[in-house]
Design an enzyme around this catalytic site. Structure first.
Site, PDB file in Angstrom:
ATOM      1  N   ASN A   9       0.980  -1.080  -0.370  1.00  0.00           N
ATOM      2  CA  ASN A   9      -0.018   0.023   0.242  1.00  0.00           C
ATOM      3  C   ASN A   9       0.556   1.075  -0.283  1.00  0.00           C
ATOM      4  O   ASN A   9       1.402   1.221   0.789  1.00  0.00           O
ATOM      5  CB  ASN A   9      -0.534   0.226   1.294  1.00  0.00           C
ATOM      6  CG  ASN A   9      -1.858   0.919   1.824  1.00  0.00           C
ATOM      7  OD1 ASN A   9      -2.362   1.966   0.287  1.00  0.00           O
ATOM      8  ND2 ASN A   9      -2.555   1.376   2.987  1.00  0.00           N
ATOM      9  N   TRP A  10       0.993   1.590  -1.277  1.00  0.00           N
ATOM     10  CA  TRP A  10       2.541   2.941  -1.269  1.00  0.00           C
ATOM     11  C   TRP A  10       1.759   3.934  -0.248  1.00  0.00           C
ATOM     12  O   TRP A  10       2.700   5.280  -0.747  1.00  0.00           O
ATOM     13  CB  TRP A  10       2.266   2.542  -2.693  1.00  0.00           C
ATOM     14  CG  TRP A  10       2.483   1.960  -3.938  1.00  0.00           C
ATOM     15  CD1 TRP A  10       3.154   1.068  -3.201  1.00  0.00           C
ATOM     16  CD2 TRP A  10       3.689   2.365  -5.308  1.00  0.00           C
ATOM     17  NE1 TRP A  10       4.065  -0.055  -3.637  1.00  0.00           N
ATOM     18  CE2 TRP A  10       4.630   0.869  -5.181  1.00  0.00           C
ATOM     19  CE3 TRP A  10       3.513   2.455  -5.741  1.00  0.00           C
ATOM     20  CZ2 TRP A  10       4.899   0.989  -5.844  1.00  0.00           C
ATOM     21  CZ3 TRP A  10       4.236   2.680  -7.231  1.00  0.00           C
ATOM     22  CH2 TRP A  10       4.899   1.613  -7.140  1.00  0.00           C
ATOM     23  N   LYS A  11       0.286   4.325  -0.622  1.00  0.00           N
ATOM     24  CA  LYS A  11      -0.376   5.793   0.104  1.00  0.00           C
ATOM     25  C   LYS A  11       0.124   6.960  -1.032  1.00  0.00           C
ATOM     26  O   LYS A  11       0.117   6.475  -2.093  1.00  0.00           O
ATOM     27  CB  LYS A  11      -0.026   5.473   1.768  1.00  0.00           C
ATOM     28  CG  LYS A  11      -0.406   4.285   2.770  1.00  0.00           C
ATOM     29  CD  LYS A  11       0.209   4.075   3.876  1.00  0.00           C
ATOM     30  CE  LYS A  11       0.047   3.361   4.533  1.00  0.00           C
ATOM     31  NZ  LYS A  11      -0.190   3.683   6.608  1.00  0.00           N
ATOM     32  N   HIS A  96      -9.623   1.471   4.078  1.00  0.00           N
ATOM     33  CA  HIS A  96      -8.178   1.610   5.201  1.00  0.00           C
ATOM     34  C   HIS A  96      -8.620   2.441   6.359  1.00  0.00           C
ATOM     35  O   HIS A  96      -9.003   3.493   6.309  1.00  0.00           O
ATOM     36  CB  HIS A  96      -6.836   2.455   4.019  1.00  0.00           C
ATOM     37  CG  HIS A  96      -5.691   2.019   4.990  1.00  0.00           C
ATOM     38  ND1 HIS A  96      -5.230   3.037   5.995  1.00  0.00           N
ATOM     39  CD2 HIS A  96      -4.608   1.307   4.793  1.00  0.00           C
ATOM     40  CE1 HIS A  96      -4.628   2.892   6.275  1.00  0.00           C
ATOM     41  NE2 HIS A  96      -4.185   1.972   5.633  1.00  0.00           N
ATOM     42  N   GLU A  98      -7.231   4.965   7.374  1.00  0.00           N
ATOM     43  CA  GLU A  98      -6.826   6.670   6.908  1.00  0.00           C
ATOM     44  C   GLU A  98      -7.009   7.253   6.079  1.00  0.00           C
ATOM     45  O   GLU A  98      -8.135   8.300   6.485  1.00  0.00           O
ATOM     46  CB  GLU A  98      -4.732   6.741   6.285  1.00  0.00           C
ATOM     47  CG  GLU A  98      -4.399   5.669   6.998  1.00  0.00           C
ATOM     48  CD  GLU A  98      -2.259   6.055   6.423  1.00  0.00           C
ATOM     49  OE1 GLU A  98      -3.128   6.063   4.890  1.00  0.00           O
ATOM     50  OE2 GLU A  98      -1.735   5.679   7.655  1.00  0.00           O
ATOM     51  N   GLU A 168      -5.734  -4.066  10.694  1.00  0.00           N
ATOM     52  CA  GLU A 168      -4.779  -3.558  10.783  1.00  0.00           C
ATOM     53  C   GLU A 168      -5.131  -2.729  12.252  1.00  0.00           C
ATOM     54  O   GLU A 168      -5.414  -1.562  11.843  1.00  0.00           O
ATOM     55  CB  GLU A 168      -4.649  -2.208   9.230  1.00  0.00           C
ATOM     56  CG  GLU A 168      -3.944  -3.178   8.276  1.00  0.00           C
ATOM     57  CD  GLU A 168      -3.901  -2.148   6.883  1.00  0.00           C
ATOM     58  OE1 GLU A 168      -2.865  -2.367   6.577  1.00  0.00           O
ATOM     59  OE2 GLU A 168      -4.564  -1.118   6.940  1.00  0.00           O
ATOM     60  N   SER A 214       3.557  -2.061   9.874  1.00  0.00           N
ATOM     61  CA  SER A 214       4.701  -1.722  10.569  1.00  0.00           C
ATOM     62  C   SER A 214       5.099  -3.304  10.410  1.00  0.00           C
ATOM     63  O   SER A 214       6.054  -3.989  10.960  1.00  0.00           O
ATOM     64  CB  SER A 214       5.231  -1.718  11.944  1.00  0.00           C
ATOM     65  OG  SER A 214       4.445   0.012  12.434  1.00  0.00           O
ATOM     66  N   GLY A 235       2.468  -1.250   4.451  1.00  0.00           N
ATOM     67  CA  GLY A 235       2.917   0.270   3.378  1.00  0.00           C
ATOM     68  C   GLY A 235       4.324   0.552   3.553  1.00  0.00           C
ATOM     69  O   GLY A 235       4.691   0.633   2.853  1.00  0.00           O
ATOM     70  N   GLY A 236       4.784   1.187   4.862  1.00  0.00           N
ATOM     71  CA  GLY A 236       6.201   1.910   4.591  1.00  0.00           C
ATOM     72  C   GLY A 236       7.421   1.492   3.632  1.00  0.00           C
ATOM     73  O   GLY A 236       7.665   1.084   3.222  1.00  0.00           O
TER      74      GLY A 236
HETATM   75  P1  PGA Z   1       2.592   0.651   7.588  1.00  0.00           P
HETATM   76  O1  PGA Z   1       1.542   0.356   7.113  1.00  0.00           O
HETATM   77  O2  PGA Z   1       3.092  -0.880   7.188  1.00  0.00           O
HETATM   78  O3  PGA Z   1       3.336   0.983   6.925  1.00  0.00           O
HETATM   79  O4  PGA Z   1       2.491   0.242   8.540  1.00  0.00           O
HETATM   80  C1  PGA Z   1       0.004  -0.481   6.805  1.00  0.00           C
HETATM   81  C2  PGA Z   1      -1.216   0.323   6.112  1.00  0.00           C
HETATM   82  O5  PGA Z   1      -1.081   1.056   6.517  1.00  0.00           O
HETATM   83  O6  PGA Z   1      -1.189  -0.246   5.101  1.00  0.00           O
END
Ligand code: PGA
Length: 252
Positions: A9-11, A96, A98, A168, A214, A235-236
């Site tokens: 998930n590149w966001k 998600h 966010e 998540e 994470s 994500g990251g």
């Molecule tokens: P993260 O994000 O791996 O940076 O914690 C995961 C996500 O929000 O899908």
């Protein structure tokens, strides 16, 4: 049996050229390699068409990070599920945290988005998870149960069987604070049991439930070793090819 899946998930990261470069690297890393999970990247809307041109979707699936809750029309700035599908993408992240937290997404709007995803043959990667306060006050099972019931339990067993779930815990997203593998397993087993009660054992056994928050090469193996953890939403660590591949390779 259910699939193991690692989805990036590149966001809101990378410009189009940077994203094309990253997708090219991931695609090259997967070419000629036998991996033991499906691999997907979910990228910003602006990147979908260009990224689709540099990847082999037999090896690397492509998805969006959201879609609109309406089919088409006067919704300035929105991107519909049919637009996403027309880029060649076949997955879409929905719900998600966010989106829920910063853009006011509710179970009602998510229900519409899930329906539109299905109409356009997009596989939803549907996110659920509690915030820190709910973890601490012990309501996290109820929170996750409501999120699933409200947005997904209206689906037929056939459609539900196509959904990928991603647990998540919000307190673990981007914080470096991962849920322990036991905490993840406890919730994943709880979720699978909810599905057993609603749709029966077969559907439940075939539903992939990913962990997100994470997740990185150093902890992926222990998380994925848990019987009810079927992969990760990353994500990251999906923004660096080597890290992302390190997580993919945790399924050995
Ligand atoms: P993260 O994000 O791996 O940076 O914690 C995961 C996500 O929000 O899908």
């Amino acid at each position: 049996m259910r699939k193991n899946i690692v989805a990036g998930n590149w966001k809101m990261n990378t410009t189009v050229p940077e994203g094309v470069q990253l997708a090219t690297e991931v695609n090259a890393a997967l070419a000629g390699k036998k991996v033991n999970c499906d691999v997907v990247i979910c990228v910003p809307f602006t990147h979908l068409t260009s990224v689709n041109q540099v990847i082999n979707q037999n090896k690397l699936g492509l998805g969006a990070e959201n879609c609109a809750d309406h089919k088409s029309g006067a919704y300035t700035g929105e991107v519909s599920a049919s637009m996403v599908a027309s880029t060649g993408a076949t997955y879409v992240i929905l719900g998600h945290s966010e989106r829920r937290q910063y853009y006011g997404e509710t179970s009602e709007t998510l229900k519409e988005k899930v329906a539109l995803a299905f109409e356009n043959n997009l596989t939803p990667i549907f996110c659920i998870g509690e915030v820190l306060e709910q973890r601490e006050n012990g309501t996290y099972f109820d929170v996750v149960k409501s999120q699933i019931e409200e947005a997904l339990f209206n689906l037929s067993a056939e459609d539900f069987g196509k959904v990928i779930l991603a647990y998540e815990p919000v307190w673990a997203i981007g914080t470096g604070k991962t849920a322990t593998d036991d905490q993840a397993e406890e919730m994943h087993a709880y979720i699978r049991n909810l599905i057993v009660e609603k749709y029966g054992k077969e559907v439940a056994e075939n539903t992939s439930i990913l962990y997100g928050g994470s997740c990185k090469p150093s902890n992926a193996k222990a998380l994925f070793a848990k019987p009810n953890v079927d992969g990760g939403l990353i994500g990251g660590a999906s923004l660096k090819c080597a890290d992302f591949m390190g997580i993919v390779e945790a399924f050995d």
